[in-house]
Design an enzyme around this catalytic site. Structure first.
Site, PDB file in Angstrom:
ATOM      1  N   GLY A 180       0.712  -0.990  -0.101  1.00 45.57           N
ATOM      2  CA  GLY A 180       0.001  -0.038  -0.029  1.00 45.57           C
ATOM      3  C   GLY A 180       0.797   1.069  -0.052  1.00 45.57           C
ATOM      4  CG  LEU A 181      -0.823   4.508  -1.781  1.00 48.45           C
ATOM      5  CD1 LEU A 181      -1.862   5.652  -1.894  1.00 48.45           C
ATOM      6  CD2 LEU A 181       0.247   4.999  -3.025  1.00 48.45           C
ATOM      7  N   GLY A 206      -0.769   2.146   6.746  1.00 47.12           N
ATOM      8  CA  GLY A 206      -1.146   1.124   7.918  1.00 47.12           C
ATOM      9  C   GLY A 206      -0.458  -0.073   7.681  1.00 47.12           C
ATOM     10  CE  LYS A 207       3.301   0.029   3.148  1.00 48.84           C
ATOM     11  NZ  LYS A 207       2.913   1.397   3.184  1.00 48.84           N
ATOM     12  CB  SER A 238       5.728  -4.059  -3.212  1.00 46.63           C
ATOM     13  OG  SER A 238       4.523  -4.236  -2.317  1.00 46.63           O
TER      14      SER A 238
END
Length: 163
Positions: free
Chosen positions: A18-19, A23-24, A92
């Protein structure tokens, strides 16, 4: 019960993408804590930590990003084949490299963290100098994530997660 426990003991890679500031890492750490409570072997590969120790010197060109993500994928492959739950939390953005890692790893679950109010959080947090990298337009970072229809899961996050 033994067959179910045996399945739980097999390695798998859970790939959070994710961007920036979506919250990754937050979700990856929460998953890691829960899996450890269940006494599973687990390793977390956070993109920022990997860049500091394993991919130092790489920039943010497509080629450097691809190299970084392939390195993380290779480590996840080694962990997964040795029955460890490998958790990756890395920006990614390029589908071809995620597909490359999916094929390499095999047991691969991809989770896209979609932040509903991304721009607001991007500017509020800006932990990773997104404004410096992308100017005043956070949407530039979003270009590679258009139409995320091929993810295993999409997790919709809101600003409350960060408060």
């Amino acid at each position: 019960m033994e067959a179910r426990e045996a399945r739980l003991r097999k390695g798998v890679t859970v790939w959070f993408t994710g961007l920036p500031s979506s919250g990754k890492s937050t979700l990856a750490r929460a998953l890691e804590r829960q899996l450890r409570k269940w006494n599973l072997k687990v390793e977390l590969l956070d993109g920022d930590v990997v860049r500091t120790h394993f991919s130092k010197g790489l920039g943010f060109s497509k080629e450097d990003r691809d190299t970084n993500i392939k390195r993380i994928g290779f480590v996840c492959h080694l962990l997964t084949r040795n029955d460890v739950v490998a958790i990756s939390a890395a920006i990614s953005p390029y589908r071809d490299i995620r597909d490359y890692n999916r094929k390499l790893i095999g047991r691969f679950v991809e989770v896209y963290c979609k932040c509903q109010k991304y721009e607001e959080i991007c500017y509020a947090c800006d932990y990773f100098n997104v404004k410096k990298q992308h100017g005043n337009d956070c949407h530039q970072a979003n270009n590679a994530y258009r139409n995320p229809w091929r993810f295993s899961f999409i997790v919709y996050l809101c600003k409350d997660l960060w408060q």
